[in-house]
Write an enzyme that holds these catalytic residues in place. Sequence first.
Site, PDB file in Angstrom:
ATOM      1  N   THR A  66       1.102  -1.171   0.304  1.00 12.02           N
ATOM      2  CA  THR A  66      -0.359   0.051  -0.327  1.00 12.02           C
ATOM      3  C   THR A  66       1.225   0.903  -0.040  1.00 12.02           C
ATOM      4  O   THR A  66       2.288   1.351   0.104  1.00 12.02           O
ATOM      5  CB  THR A  66      -0.852   0.524   0.984  1.00 12.02           C
ATOM      6  OG1 THR A  66      -1.939   1.403   0.652  1.00 12.02           O
ATOM      7  CG2 THR A  66       0.043   0.897   2.638  1.00 12.02           C
ATOM      8  N   ALA A 114      -6.207  -5.224   6.449  1.00 16.25           N
ATOM      9  CA  ALA A 114      -7.346  -4.427   6.286  1.00 16.25           C
ATOM     10  C   ALA A 114      -8.474  -4.557   7.642  1.00 16.25           C
ATOM     11  O   ALA A 114      -8.548  -3.936   7.983  1.00 16.25           O
ATOM     12  CB  ALA A 114      -7.771  -4.353   5.196  1.00 16.25           C
TER      13      ALA A 114
END
Lengths: 269, 213
Positions: A66, A114
Amino acid sequence: MALQQIAGLKFPARNSDLVGEKDIVDDCLNASFNLQIPRFCDPVELLKQYSENEDSDVKIRFDHGTTTLAFKFQHGVIVAVDSRATAGQWIASQTVKKVIEINPYLLGTMAGGAADCSFWERVLAQQCRLYELRNKERISVAAASKLLANMVYGYKGMGLSMGTMICGWDKRGPGLYYVDSDGTRLTNYMFSVGSGSTYAYGVLDSGYRWDLNVDEAIKLGRRAIYHATHRDAYSGGVVNLYHMKETGWVKISQDDVLDLHYEYQKEKQ
Amino acid sequence: MECLIGIRGKDFVLMAGDSVAGRSVVAMKKDHDKMYQLSNRLLMAACGEGGDTVQFAEYIAKNIQLYRMRNGYDLSTKAAASFTRRNLADYLRSSTPYFVNLLIGGYDDSDGADLYYMDYLGSMVKLPFGVHGYGSFFVLSVMDRYYKEDMTRDEALVLLQRCIDEIHERFIINLNSFKVKIVDKEGIHVMKDLRPTTKQPEETPGTQSMDIV
């Protein structure tokens, strides 16, 4: 919470005699009050056999792929993130929402696991609301980030993976804190987190000034994420951009990095 | 990659710590203060595992404040250091050991200025000067060479500057800023950040103009 009432669910009282089959949802709701240890002997040892370090058939791989960034400037805080989720070499999704809207004046970013990020930031949202109700004033960014850091420190070594930036505006002005799953909590005027963070830092550091105007700051944030997605295979998708102002956060834009690529290329000519 | 330095002088303790907070290869913050105030005249510098340093330091600081509130007077430096060491040692063989290395400097009316060096295994020793981290490999000999008992504040700052310069000269990691504090009878004083003295090219021995040989 509200859903509990609507669904008509009854949870056993905390000190009930029902030993053994305690409601899992109840555990989660009260997680921040009691330290919930996973219900097997030594979670660290047990989880080690499933982590990708050992030779095992079962691998729990955490997606750290990310790029997220946030920086303070004279008109507030800019938060920019990518939207790609990868499972090893496979791109699982290009449309992940990595900015978590904790409340209208607090944002959290997602890097690492997540589920860990979104769950714990939701618990943080609950704690922030309780603070507001008890103290009749909004929680400060420093206090909110400290709550999160302390919650997560309790689970240190048990496999949580979270690298988040808590951004907000309180009576001390714009606030930006970095909190991660080892319990580190830092404040600074600029952070970037994730596998593409080094590339983002390159563009951010060379283009940053405190006295940028809003438009320039937005362009800088967008540019930094684009360059990170260009070089880092594990970042991509779209750039989601938010601006934290005195009156709360505003979502500015969502741009596909492929479109940005051709736009920036044209600019160079 | 962190470096903590403590020097005991005549009636003060000079403490310094590098100001880089890093995660893997990235320097996330360049003005990070690793020294925590335990009480009016007690200062603790802590380095080690990320969350552990802050959590442990705040735990000790709050307990020392609690002692003061309950009893009306501060713990002595020796007692505070022993309390800290006991906590480190007790937690060492628990499921949540604290991986922190510490320097505690303080001033008492009875013992004067004292510096205690503690590591994550719970060992403690009172020292005239102490260093934690890789920086110690470079700096301890400098201290052995130039340290004297009963130094003045200026002399101690000169010694500290020598140490920082040596770290900058030979340590591969760039630690170009140190936060500095002094603890003495009046309390804790925050000094200006220290940086390595920049050497002009002419001063570096052996540099010549680029003639083709």
